[in-house]
Design a protein around this motif. Structure first.
Motif, short mmCIF file in Angstrom:
data_model
loop_
_atom_site.label_atom_id
_atom_site.label_comp_id
_atom_site.label_asym_id
_atom_site.label_seq_id
_atom_site.Cartn_x
_atom_site.Cartn_y
_atom_site.Cartn_z
N MET A 117 0.83 -1.22 0.00
CA MET A 117 0.00 0.00 0.00
C MET A 117 0.86 1.26 0.00
SD MET A 117 -3.07 -0.80 -0.49
CE MET A 117 -3.90 0.75 -0.20
N THR A 118 2.09 1.19 0.48
CA THR A 118 2.96 2.37 0.46
C THR A 118 3.20 2.83 -0.97
OG1 THR A 118 4.89 0.92 0.54
CG2 THR A 118 4.12 1.84 2.63
N VAL A 119 3.18 1.90 -1.93
CA VAL A 119 3.35 2.27 -3.34
C VAL A 119 2.14 3.07 -3.80
CG1 VAL A 119 3.56 1.38 -5.70
CG2 VAL A 119 4.84 0.31 -3.82
N ARG A 120 0.94 2.64 -3.44
CA ARG A 120 -0.27 3.37 -3.82
C ARG A 120 -0.26 4.77 -3.20
NH1 ARG A 120 -5.41 4.82 -4.59
NH2 ARG A 120 -6.56 3.61 -6.11
N GLN A 121 0.16 4.86 -1.96
CA GLN A 121 0.22 6.16 -1.29
C GLN A 121 1.20 7.09 -2.00
OE1 GLN A 121 1.20 4.74 2.60
NE2 GLN A 121 -0.93 4.25 3.11
N ARG A 122 2.30 6.53 -2.48
CA ARG A 122 3.26 7.34 -3.23
C ARG A 122 2.64 7.84 -4.53
NH1 ARG A 122 7.63 3.81 -3.79
NH2 ARG A 122 7.13 3.40 -5.95
N TYR A 123 1.88 6.98 -5.20
CA TYR A 123 1.20 7.39 -6.44
C TYR A 123 0.15 8.46 -6.16
CZ TYR A 123 3.13 3.08 -8.50
OH TYR A 123 3.94 2.08 -8.95
N GLU A 124 -0.59 8.28 -5.08
CA GLU A 124 -1.63 9.25 -4.72
C GLU A 124 -1.04 10.63 -4.46
OE1 GLU A 124 -3.38 7.22 -1.41
OE2 GLU A 124 -4.88 6.21 -2.66
N ALA A 125 0.18 10.68 -3.98
CA ALA A 125 0.84 11.95 -3.66
C ALA A 125 1.38 12.65 -4.91
CB ALA A 125 1.97 11.72 -2.67
N MET A 126 1.39 11.96 -6.04
CA MET A 126 1.90 12.56 -7.28
C MET A 126 0.92 13.60 -7.80
SD MET A 126 3.19 9.03 -9.12
CE MET A 126 3.56 9.79 -10.69
N GLU A 127 1.44 14.51 -8.60
CA GLU A 127 0.58 15.50 -9.25
C GLU A 127 -0.40 14.79 -10.18
OE1 GLU A 127 1.21 18.99 -12.57
OE2 GLU A 127 2.70 18.82 -10.97
N ASP A 128 -1.65 15.27 -10.20
CA ASP A 128 -2.67 14.65 -11.02
C ASP A 128 -2.27 14.72 -12.50
OD1 ASP A 128 -5.03 13.37 -11.63
OD2 ASP A 128 -6.22 15.21 -11.66
N SER A 129 -2.28 13.57 -13.15
CA SER A 129 -1.90 13.49 -14.56
C SER A 129 -2.39 12.15 -15.11
CB SER A 129 -0.37 13.55 -14.71
OG SER A 129 0.23 12.38 -14.18
N PRO A 130 -2.40 12.00 -16.43
CA PRO A 130 -2.78 10.70 -17.00
C PRO A 130 -1.84 9.57 -16.53
CG PRO A 130 -2.84 12.38 -18.70
CD PRO A 130 -2.25 13.01 -17.47
N ARG A 131 -0.56 9.88 -16.35
CA ARG A 131 0.39 8.86 -15.88
C ARG A 131 0.03 8.42 -14.46
NH1 ARG A 131 5.72 8.75 -13.31
NH2 ARG A 131 6.78 6.88 -14.03
N ARG A 132 -0.30 9.37 -13.60
CA ARG A 132 -0.70 9.04 -12.23
C ARG A 132 -1.94 8.16 -12.24
NH1 ARG A 132 -4.64 11.34 -8.69
NH2 ARG A 132 -4.13 10.95 -6.51
N THR A 133 -2.91 8.52 -13.04
CA THR A 133 -4.14 7.73 -13.15
C THR A 133 -3.83 6.31 -13.60
OG1 THR A 133 -5.44 9.71 -13.64
CG2 THR A 133 -6.40 7.59 -14.29
N GLN A 134 -2.97 6.18 -14.61
CA GLN A 134 -2.59 4.86 -15.11
C GLN A 134 -1.88 4.04 -14.02
OE1 GLN A 134 0.46 4.85 -18.13
NE2 GLN A 134 -0.14 2.82 -18.86
N MET A 135 -1.01 4.68 -13.27
CA MET A 135 -0.29 3.97 -12.21
C MET A 135 -1.24 3.50 -11.11
SD MET A 135 3.12 6.33 -12.14
CE MET A 135 4.28 5.25 -11.31
N LEU A 136 -2.21 4.33 -10.76
CA LEU A 136 -3.19 3.94 -9.75
C LEU A 136 -4.07 2.80 -10.25
CD1 LEU A 136 -4.16 7.45 -8.35
CD2 LEU A 136 -3.04 5.60 -7.08
N GLU A 137 -4.48 2.87 -11.52
CA GLU A 137 -5.29 1.79 -12.09
C GLU A 137 -4.52 0.48 -12.13
OE1 GLU A 137 -6.53 3.38 -15.87
OE2 GLU A 137 -8.11 4.61 -14.97
#
Length: 159
Positions: A117-137
């Motif tokens: 889950m620490t990986v997801r938290q790191r992704y959530e902290a990223m600036e909103d972008s299509p890449r961030r969305t893809q990483m969360l998905e």
């Protein structure tokens, strides 16, 4: 033929794959089951599992591979990203390139694996972008892996 199942597992994903392999092989022929260790080198056939770190196997597995001499090897592993055979094949090619001369590659099988889950938290902290969305998905898609189908396919591949 004697065999050993060697695996490196940070989150339990690769250990689950190792357990699935162990279920379909003759127990009497198993010489070693566990993390990378020189004791496994006595087996004729090695099933070597790893978790993916920066597009290749983790460091413990890489160091173990360097110790191989003339064994037969089947590689298996997990990757948090991906889901496509092409991506997994690229990882397998990088790991295969680490095998010393004289080692016979019997095959490989990789699948997606859940991440902490620490990986997801790191992704959530990223600036909103299509890449961030893809990483969360991708993170969310990986939560169920390795699943029953992943384990079945691996067992079929080693049989």
């Amino acid at each position: 033929m004697s065999y050993a199942i060697v695996y490196s597992s940070r989150t339990g994903n690769t250990r689950a794959l190792a357990d699935a392999i162990r279920e379909v092989l003759p127990p009497a022929d198993c010489r070693y089951f566990g993390p990378p260790d020189a004791a496994a080198l006595a087996a004729q056939r090695l099933y070597i599992g790893f978790w993916t770190d920066k597009g290749t196997c983790d460091g413990d597995t890489a160091a173990f591979l360097a110790q191989l001499t003339n064994q037969e090897v089947f590689l298996f592993g997990t990757a948090g990203f991906g889901g496509s055979v092409a991506y997994f094949d690229q990882i397998a090619q990088r790991v295969t390139a680490l095998l010393p001369d004289g080692v016979t590659l019997l095959g490989h099988r990789l699948c997606q694996g859940r991440m902490p889950m620490t990986v997801r938290q790191r992704y959530e902290a990223m600036e909103d972008s299509p890449r961030r969305t893809q990483m969360l998905e991708n993170f969310d898609a990986a939560l169920s892996h390795p699943d029953t189908e992943d384990l079945r396919q691996l067992q079929n591949a080693v049989h």
